[in-house]
Scaffold this active site. Structure first.
Site, PDB file in Angstrom:
ATOM      1  N   PHE A  94       0.839  -1.199   0.000  1.00 60.21           N
ATOM      2  CA  PHE A  94       0.000   0.000   0.000  1.00 60.21           C
ATOM      3  C   PHE A  94       0.876   1.252   0.000  1.00 60.21           C
ATOM      4  O   PHE A  94       1.851   1.325   0.752  1.00 60.21           O
ATOM      5  CB  PHE A  94      -0.867   0.065   1.266  1.00 60.21           C
ATOM      6  N   ASP A  95       0.501   2.232  -0.798  1.00 60.24           N
ATOM      7  CA  ASP A  95       1.045   3.575  -0.645  1.00 60.24           C
ATOM      8  C   ASP A  95       0.324   4.191   0.559  1.00 60.24           C
ATOM      9  O   ASP A  95      -0.706   3.683   1.008  1.00 60.24           O
ATOM     10  CB  ASP A  95       0.767   4.366  -1.935  1.00 60.24           C
ATOM     11  N   GLY A  96       0.849   5.310   1.076  1.00 63.95           N
ATOM     12  CA  GLY A  96       0.243   5.935   2.254  1.00 63.95           C
ATOM     13  C   GLY A  96      -0.832   6.948   1.917  1.00 63.95           C
ATOM     14  O   GLY A  96      -2.030   6.626   1.846  1.00 63.95           O
ATOM     15  N   PHE A 116      -0.712  -0.947  -4.635  1.00 65.25           N
ATOM     16  CA  PHE A 116      -1.721   0.120  -4.742  1.00 65.25           C
ATOM     17  C   PHE A 116      -1.060   1.480  -4.562  1.00 65.25           C
ATOM     18  O   PHE A 116      -0.385   1.716  -3.553  1.00 65.25           O
ATOM     19  CB  PHE A 116      -2.784  -0.037  -3.645  1.00 65.25           C
ATOM     20  N   ASP A 155      -1.586   5.984  -5.665  1.00 63.34           N
ATOM     21  CA  ASP A 155      -2.429   6.997  -6.328  1.00 63.34           C
ATOM     22  C   ASP A 155      -1.653   7.795  -7.364  1.00 63.34           C
ATOM     23  O   ASP A 155      -2.208   8.643  -8.048  1.00 63.34           O
ATOM     24  CB  ASP A 155      -3.047   7.952  -5.288  1.00 63.34           C
TER      25      ASP A 155
END
Length: 306
Positions: free
Chosen positions: A169-171, A282, A284
């Site tokens: 995961f990105d933050g 993942f 954004d």
């Protein structure tokens, strides 16, 4: 290929994937766009016994089956399993090839939903879906607006990772809200750092994938560190020194245990991802997604401007 275990949608971690996320249907999709629906249906019917090739999300879905096996070894009565649904804008008559392909690849799919041209995301809530993966941006935005964790999958060459399910995961704007990102975009880095320092004791807002991460974390807690079939990672552009504390405090506040966290201070994520070899990453940021795709990491964009 019938499921031996009847999944309980109230306790299972339900993942919905579209056909173009799990199989490589790019050729067929082009046919649909250029020649129209009738030709596409005809083509799918003629080829219904020819299995489709694996798509970007295939390895991820396969790895969830490995987790289910380990959970059932631990406890044959386990209800908190992964449950996978295929949601498709195909019509039922062109859907036969999808069902055959899933069978031939040995995928455990509990439900197939063929909804023709309807907006398939309207069915996500009724199936208790916790993560939705689609190759269609509109679908993903609709799902996010319905409050379902969702990400956009691009067709790409994928390296086959190990059996242990690895999720990165990105933050900001993925696990966490984009509040600090907004300060950074509007006022620059020094203001963003100032904001973080001022807010250090306040947990961050939740991002679009928090709900999925929490369910995954709950599943992860059933195993010890040594024998876990799940490994989760946080790989964020934040710097550890200035912006790491709040991220760690937020995870602690949520009760979300992440196995490994990397604060990259803006450095490219590709080399690290190459070492982790996740089933899905993942983020954004399109530049991060493209960097990951270049090295064969299955990537999913969480769009922030729906």
């Amino acid at each position: 290929m019938e499921d031996q275990v009847q999944k309980d949608p109230n306790e299972a971690l339900v993942i919905a994937v579209t056909t173009r996320a799990i199989f490589n249907l790019e050729e067929e999709h082009q046919l649909f766009l250029t020649k129209g629906k009738e030709e596409y249906v005809k083509y799918q019917q003629v080829n219904e016994d020819k299995p489709l090739e694996q798509g970007t999300a295939f390895a991820f879905i396969q790895a969830t089956q490995f987790v289910n096996e380990k959970l059932l070894e631990r406890n044959p009565e386990e209800k908190g399993l992964f449950d996978v649904i295929i949601l498709s804008n195909n019509s039922p008559e062109s859907g036969m090839r999808i069902i055959n392909s899933a069978k031939q690849h040995g995928l455990e799919i509990s439900k197939f939903c063929f909804v023709s041209d309807e907006d398939s995301t309207q069915y996500l809530k009724s199936h208790n879906v916790k993560l939705f993966l689609s190759a269609d941006r509109t679908d993903v935005c609709n799902a996010l607006q319905r409050g379902v964790s969702a990400a956009l999958i691009f067709q790409q060459e994928v390296q086959a990772p190990c059996t242990q399910l690895r999720v990165v995961f990105d933050g900001d704007a993925v696990l966490f809200s984009d509040e600090t990102d907004r300060v950074f975009r509007e006022k620059g880095l020094s203001e963003a750092l100032e904001y973080e320092r001022a807010m250090e004791a306040v947990p961050m807002g939740e991002g679009p994938l928090k709900a999925f991460a929490m369910h995954l974390g709950k599943m992860r807690k059933k195993f010890s560190q040594e024998d876990s079939p799940i490994r989760t990672y946080l790989v964020t552009a934040r710097s550890g020194r200035d912006m790491g504390i709040r991220a760690i405090k937020t995870l602690r506040e949520w009760g979300l245990a992440i196995d490994e966290a990397f604060f990259m201070d803006g450095a490219p994520k590709g080399p690290l991802l190459s070492q982790i070899q996740p089933h899905i990453f993942f983020d954004d940021g399109l530049h991060n997604i493209q960097g990951a795709q270049d090295i064969g990491i299955p990537s999913a964009l969480v769009p922030c401007n729906c």
